[in-house]
Motif scaffolding. Structure first.
Motif, PDB file in Angstrom:
ATOM      1  N   LEU A 139       6.067 -85.447  63.959  1.00 20.55           N
ATOM      2  CA  LEU A 139       5.857 -86.858  63.604  1.00 20.55           C
ATOM      3  C   LEU A 139       5.146 -86.984  62.254  1.00 20.55           C
ATOM      4  CD1 LEU A 139       4.770 -88.095  67.154  1.00 20.55           C
ATOM      5  CD2 LEU A 139       6.919 -88.655  66.001  1.00 20.55           C
ATOM      6  N   GLU A 140       4.196 -86.101  62.005  1.00 18.47           N
ATOM      7  CA  GLU A 140       3.478 -86.157  60.730  1.00 18.47           C
ATOM      8  C   GLU A 140       4.386 -85.782  59.562  1.00 18.47           C
ATOM      9  OE1 GLU A 140      -1.218 -85.649  62.030  1.00 18.47           O
ATOM     10  OE2 GLU A 140      -0.133 -83.878  61.317  1.00 18.47           O
ATOM     11  N   GLU A 141       5.318 -84.863  59.835  1.00 18.91           N
ATOM     12  CA  GLU A 141       6.289 -84.525  58.781  1.00 18.91           C
ATOM     13  C   GLU A 141       7.131 -85.732  58.405  1.00 18.91           C
ATOM     14  OE1 GLU A 141       8.517 -81.215  60.263  1.00 18.91           O
ATOM     15  OE2 GLU A 141       6.806 -79.833  60.080  1.00 18.91           O
ATOM     16  N   TRP A 142       7.364 -86.578  59.370  1.00 23.58           N
ATOM     17  CA  TRP A 142       8.124 -87.810  59.104  1.00 23.58           C
ATOM     18  C   TRP A 142       7.281 -88.877  58.396  1.00 23.58           C
ATOM     19  CZ3 TRP A 142      10.396 -88.674  64.688  1.00 23.58           C
ATOM     20  CH2 TRP A 142      11.284 -87.621  64.981  1.00 23.58           C
ATOM     21  N   GLY A 143       5.998 -88.619  58.234  1.00 23.80           N
ATOM     22  CA  GLY A 143       5.131 -89.557  57.536  1.00 23.80           C
ATOM     23  C   GLY A 143       4.320 -90.453  58.441  1.00 23.80           C
ATOM     24  N   LEU A 144       4.386 -90.222  59.748  1.00 24.03           N
ATOM     25  CA  LEU A 144       3.601 -91.032  60.696  1.00 24.03           C
ATOM     26  C   LEU A 144       2.154 -90.549  60.748  1.00 24.03           C
ATOM     27  CD1 LEU A 144       6.110 -91.323  63.642  1.00 24.03           C
ATOM     28  CD2 LEU A 144       4.565 -93.168  63.010  1.00 24.03           C
ATOM     29  N   LYS A 145       1.246 -91.487  60.981  1.00 19.54           N
ATOM     30  CA  LYS A 145      -0.132 -91.094  61.291  1.00 19.54           C
ATOM     31  C   LYS A 145      -0.244 -90.894  62.805  1.00 19.54           C
ATOM     32  CE  LYS A 145      -2.986 -92.752  57.574  1.00 19.54           C
ATOM     33  NZ  LYS A 145      -3.255 -94.062  56.933  1.00 19.54           N
ATOM     34  N   VAL A 146      -0.734 -89.757  63.195  1.00 21.30           N
ATOM     35  CA  VAL A 146      -0.769 -89.432  64.629  1.00 21.30           C
ATOM     36  C   VAL A 146      -2.206 -89.213  65.090  1.00 21.30           C
ATOM     37  CG1 VAL A 146      -0.033 -87.771  66.382  1.00 21.30           C
ATOM     38  CG2 VAL A 146       1.529 -88.406  64.525  1.00 21.30           C
ATOM     39  N   PHE A 147      -2.540 -89.822  66.230  1.00 24.24           N
ATOM     40  CA  PHE A 147      -3.887 -89.665  66.788  1.00 24.24           C
ATOM     41  C   PHE A 147      -3.797 -89.203  68.236  1.00 24.24           C
ATOM     42  CE2 PHE A 147      -4.108 -92.705  63.382  1.00 24.24           C
ATOM     43  CZ  PHE A 147      -5.243 -92.322  62.681  1.00 24.24           C
ATOM     44  N   ILE A 148      -4.583 -88.224  68.552  1.00 25.35           N
ATOM     45  CA  ILE A 148      -4.659 -87.750  69.947  1.00 25.35           C
ATOM     46  C   ILE A 148      -6.111 -87.880  70.375  1.00 25.35           C
ATOM     47  CG2 ILE A 148      -4.320 -85.788  71.491  1.00 25.35           C
ATOM     48  CD1 ILE A 148      -2.162 -84.749  69.603  1.00 25.35           C
ATOM     49  N   GLY A 149      -6.360 -88.791  71.290  1.00 29.88           N
ATOM     50  CA  GLY A 149      -7.753 -89.091  71.650  1.00 29.88           C
ATOM     51  C   GLY A 149      -8.378 -88.030  72.542  1.00 29.88           C
ATOM     52  N   ARG A 150      -9.691 -88.009  72.507  1.00 27.97           N
ATOM     53  CA  ARG A 150     -10.445 -87.096  73.385  1.00 27.97           C
ATOM     54  C   ARG A 150     -11.091 -87.952  74.466  1.00 27.97           C
ATOM     55  NH1 ARG A 150     -11.504 -83.014  74.922  1.00 27.97           N
ATOM     56  NH2 ARG A 150     -11.231 -80.963  74.040  1.00 27.97           N
ATOM     57  N   GLY A 151     -10.618 -87.866  75.661  1.00 30.51           N
ATOM     58  CA  GLY A 151     -11.168 -88.717  76.710  1.00 30.51           C
ATOM     59  C   GLY A 151     -12.364 -88.091  77.386  1.00 30.51           C
ATOM     60  N   SER A 152     -12.914 -88.786  78.336  1.00 30.55           N
ATOM     61  CA  SER A 152     -13.980 -88.183  79.148  1.00 30.55           C
ATOM     62  C   SER A 152     -13.454 -87.977  80.561  1.00 30.55           C
ATOM     63  CB  SER A 152     -15.213 -89.079  79.158  1.00 30.55           C
ATOM     64  OG  SER A 152     -14.899 -90.319  79.743  1.00 30.55           O
ATOM     65  N   GLY A 153     -13.829 -86.870  81.166  1.00 31.10           N
ATOM     66  CA  GLY A 153     -13.356 -86.582  82.517  1.00 31.10           C
ATOM     67  C   GLY A 153     -11.984 -85.949  82.557  1.00 31.10           C
ATOM     68  N   VAL A 154     -11.468 -85.584  81.403  1.00 30.03           N
ATOM     69  CA  VAL A 154     -10.208 -84.836  81.366  1.00 30.03           C
ATOM     70  C   VAL A 154     -10.433 -83.567  80.569  1.00 30.03           C
ATOM     71  CG1 VAL A 154      -8.634 -86.774  81.660  1.00 30.03           C
ATOM     72  CG2 VAL A 154      -9.455 -86.186  79.372  1.00 30.03           C
ATOM     73  N   LYS A 155      -9.552 -82.594  80.735  1.00 30.98           N
ATOM     74  CA  LYS A 155      -9.789 -81.283  80.132  1.00 30.98           C
ATOM     75  C   LYS A 155      -9.274 -81.203  78.699  1.00 30.98           C
ATOM     76  CE  LYS A 155      -8.892 -76.375  81.148  1.00 30.98           C
ATOM     77  NZ  LYS A 155      -8.204 -75.465  82.075  1.00 30.98           N
ATOM     78  N   TYR A 156      -8.095 -81.785  78.443  1.00 29.18           N
ATOM     79  CA  TYR A 156      -7.440 -81.603  77.153  1.00 29.18           C
ATOM     80  C   TYR A 156      -7.389 -82.900  76.347  1.00 29.18           C
ATOM     81  CZ  TYR A 156      -5.739 -77.254  79.214  1.00 29.18           C
ATOM     82  OH  TYR A 156      -5.661 -76.029  79.814  1.00 29.18           O
ATOM     83  N   PRO A 157      -7.378 -82.797  75.008  1.00 27.78           N
ATOM     84  CA  PRO A 157      -7.151 -83.981  74.179  1.00 27.78           C
ATOM     85  C   PRO A 157      -5.813 -84.614  74.551  1.00 27.78           C
ATOM     86  CG  PRO A 157      -7.810 -82.109  72.807  1.00 27.78           C
ATOM     87  CD  PRO A 157      -7.562 -81.569  74.183  1.00 27.78           C
ATOM     88  N   GLY A 158      -5.802 -85.918  74.651  1.00 21.94           N
ATOM     89  CA  GLY A 158      -4.565 -86.637  74.950  1.00 21.94           C
ATOM     90  C   GLY A 158      -4.204 -86.688  76.423  1.00 21.94           C
ATOM     91  N   GLN A 159      -4.941 -85.966  77.258  1.00 16.80           N
ATOM     92  CA  GLN A 159      -4.584 -85.908  78.690  1.00 16.80           C
ATOM     93  C   GLN A 159      -4.982 -87.183  79.433  1.00 16.80           C
ATOM     94  OE1 GLN A 159      -6.569 -82.786  80.871  1.00 16.80           O
ATOM     95  NE2 GLN A 159      -5.530 -83.292  82.787  1.00 16.80           N
ATOM     96  N   VAL A 160      -4.100 -87.644  80.291  1.00 18.89           N
ATOM     97  CA  VAL A 160      -4.450 -88.764  81.175  1.00 18.89           C
ATOM     98  C   VAL A 160      -4.257 -88.364  82.627  1.00 18.89           C
ATOM     99  CG1 VAL A 160      -3.846 -90.565  79.490  1.00 18.89           C
ATOM    100  CG2 VAL A 160      -2.111 -89.762  81.120  1.00 18.89           C
ATOM    101  N   LEU A 161      -4.993 -89.032  83.493  1.00 26.57           N
ATOM    102  CA  LEU A 161      -4.746 -88.989  84.930  1.00 26.57           C
ATOM    103  C   LEU A 161      -4.342 -90.400  85.340  1.00 26.57           C
ATOM    104  CD1 LEU A 161      -8.074 -87.223  86.061  1.00 26.57           C
ATOM    105  CD2 LEU A 161      -5.935 -86.125  85.402  1.00 26.57           C
ATOM    106  N   GLY A 162      -3.802 -90.553  86.500  1.00 26.29           N
ATOM    107  CA  GLY A 162      -3.434 -91.889  86.958  1.00 26.29           C
ATOM    108  C   GLY A 162      -4.632 -92.833  86.989  1.00 26.29           C
ATOM    109  N   CYS A 163      -5.822 -92.267  87.056  1.00 25.08           N
ATOM    110  CA  CYS A 163      -7.026 -93.099  87.128  1.00 25.08           C
ATOM    111  C   CYS A 163      -7.913 -92.885  85.910  1.00 25.08           C
ATOM    112  CB  CYS A 163      -7.799 -92.780  88.410  1.00 25.08           C
ATOM    113  SG  CYS A 163      -8.095 -91.018  88.644  1.00 25.08           S
ATOM    114  N   ASN A 164      -7.370 -92.304  84.845  1.00 23.23           N
ATOM    115  CA  ASN A 164      -8.206 -92.036  83.676  1.00 23.23           C
ATOM    116  C   ASN A 164      -7.368 -92.067  82.395  1.00 23.23           C
ATOM    117  OD1 ASN A 164      -9.682 -90.862  81.562  1.00 23.23           O
ATOM    118  ND2 ASN A 164     -10.841 -89.548  82.936  1.00 23.23           N
ATOM    119  N   TYR A 165      -7.527 -93.158  81.635  1.00 27.02           N
ATOM    120  CA  TYR A 165      -6.790 -93.325  80.381  1.00 27.02           C
ATOM    121  C   TYR A 165      -7.729 -93.322  79.190  1.00 27.02           C
ATOM    122  CZ  TYR A 165      -2.791 -94.305  83.284  1.00 27.02           C
ATOM    123  OH  TYR A 165      -1.782 -94.179  84.187  1.00 27.02           O
ATOM    124  N   THR A 166      -8.886 -92.671  79.348  1.00 25.60           N
ATOM    125  CA  THR A 166      -9.871 -92.718  78.264  1.00 25.60           C
ATOM    126  C   THR A 166      -9.349 -92.042  76.994  1.00 25.60           C
ATOM    127  OG1 THR A 166     -10.907 -90.777  79.261  1.00 25.60           O
ATOM    128  CG2 THR A 166     -11.901 -92.907  79.751  1.00 25.60           C
TER     129      THR A 166
END
Lengths: 333, 333
Positions: A139-166
């Motif tokens: 996506l960045e090669e295409w010129g897009l700005k990409v963000f992967i958030g760091r949540g709390s209560g999850v192990k990996y950047p960008g990871q969500v659970l059904g009850c955790n979208y931080t």
């Protein structure tokens, strides 16, 4: 093409060896159970007695603590989810199960659609989390700005659970939209309900892209219908999930008091896994309120003929907040 | 016509009052849940907080001890079954649910068939136990000798559980056949497998009489096919029921050792309620062995595509006893 799971068996073997575990309960969601035999064989070679959990396991919230106690094991190997529930008398090794993924030109197919955005927040569930960095590069090669958030209560950047979208919500202010990479529509629908920004879901197994707006609108219409139906409810059953990571007795008690203070009846209703007929057999309960797993209201509500409301939806039904406040915008229904 | 349940609500109210219970968990099988509201209302009038169990409840073996602990109640009201599980930190009031039955000429319809016997043993499950004495009167008026056995581990004369046929077996030597009065074919099939004497099932709700011989034969043919299939099994999963009254870890461990001593693999597999897909997802398990509830092999085996054997059937499959010994006669298949 992507249907290869990577199970880090060495991690388990090391943990088992270093702890001197003799009797291990292996727990995994249904979809991973077929792939456990090689790990089981290696454990047996170490002289370990392996026991299996036959109960459903939909998430890290279904941690088999009680089973482990009854079966007298000294370690739980919980496969397929990252740590969520803490405080246990029995140690737990969490074992990720991730797809081995490789960019196969699937993103390329949707280049035109994705380039309508100047910036995107990427997120995923655990199984596909390894795909995010590779997707970011493209996506960045295409010129897009990409963000992967760091949540709390999850192990990996960008990871969500059904009850955790931080994770995605952390970057909400910086992006024009969100791209989910993974299977199913449950997780992207979950985020779309929390943000007014567009959410798209890319399934790399089928290579399909779906804009969540329609589904969100349809879902909200259904929710609204449930709320309207619930307004006339006299007897409320507040679902208390008895699985370790779903147990919210305090919240349930609070909702009960609230309902009773408005002159209606409320009962706490304990359960482990949703069995629609078992709940609905309480024919004198008009409305269910869900404090257990958000999946119940999102995905399983169609299995129940009675309304099943989230706590926030209950507040709308009771007239304590307005629907517009709940959905965060006024033009959605 | 018979669909009226008698719930001895006064018994519950007295127990709750005398114990000073403030917080009560009500647990009932699905079929009785619609009828609980009057009792719940009376409990509330006493100032008691009522909580409900949403989990399945198939018998007294599903006693909601763990739920009760988590929901912090001081009493369990277990509706619909008689006492079975003992030793609990939380007191339990068992509340019978029996049909209010009246002789409505149903027996009369089958007089000719029943008079082929000179003596009959009567038995029933809890719901219809009140009907036995009335039926005895009618049958004795016709000149039949009637025996109602007193079993151990059951509350009433003539009462059976899916795992307890001591009542009818006590009178086996004195009768030419057995008559079950009640709903369903599970209980009469269970007895027919333990005796070579004829067993008939009278359903007073539908007023139908069924000779169990055909069903027994068909059932045994299916069991035999399962046993044959299991003979080639390399990997055995021994089901350990985690519900209080189904938990037989020692037996399961013994079967595991036995299987392993014959050079095959065996794993203990804990579970609460049969979920066929959750068990079968262990695709590398060839044969299940059931130490939990006999109902699993009797009624639920059709939901599983893999063989599910009782401990005795396992012995047959492993070549340790002969099929003829198991079924107690040599001419049945």
């Amino acid at each position: 093409m992507f249907r290869i799971f990577r199970l880090d068996e060495d991690k388990v073997l090391n943990e088992v060896s270093s702890r001197g575990s003799k009797r291990v309960l292996v727990q995994a969601p249904e979809g991973l159970r077929p792939y456990l035999k090689p790990m089981v064989d290696k454990l047996r070679e170490l002289g370990v007695t392996v026991l299996l959990s036959g109960n459903p396991c939909y998430g890290a919230c279904n941690l088999a603590l009680r089973e482990a106690e009854m079966l007298n094991v000294d370690l739980i190997v919980h496969v397929g989810h990252s740590p969520m529930v803490s405080s246990s008398r029995i140690p737990v090794v969490y074992l990720d199960a991730q797809y081995i993924v490789r960019e196969n030109g699937c993103l390329e197919r949707f280049k035109e659609t994705l380039l309508r955005f100047r910036s995107l927040g990427l997120f995923s569930s655990l199984q596909f989390i390894g795909y995010l960095e590779e997707a970011r590069k493209t996506l960045e090669e295409w010129g897009l700005k990409v963000f992967i958030g760091r949540g709390s209560g999850v192990k990996y950047p960008g990871q969500v659970l059904g009850c955790n979208y931080t994770s995605p919500l952390e970057v909400e202010n910086r992006v024009e939209g969100f791209l989910f990479i993974g299977g199913g529509l449950f997780h992207p629908l979950g985020l779309s309900l929390l943000t007014s920004k567009p959410v798209m879901a890319l399934n790399p197994l089928t290579c399909s892209l779906r804009d969540m707006r329609d589904l969100k609108r349809r879902y909200l219409r259904r929710r609204y219908a449930s709320i309207v139906e619930a307004r006339d409810g006299e007897v409320f059953g507040i679902l208390v999930g008895l699985e370790p990571g779903q147990f919210r007795l305090g919240q349930a008690e609070g909702l009960k008091s609230l309902i009773e203070s408005l002159g209606r009846e409320a009962y706490l209703l304990g359960f482990n896994y949703l069995d629609a007929s078992m709940l609905e057999a309480y024919t004198w309960i008009d409305v269910f309120v869900n404090t257990a797993c958000p999946r119940l209201s999102l995905e399983d509500s169609e299995r129940l003929s009675k309304p099943i409301l989230s706590p926030a939806e209950l507040l709308v039904a009771l007239g304590l907040i307005r629907w517009e406040e709940y959905i965060g915008e006024s033009s959605q229904t």
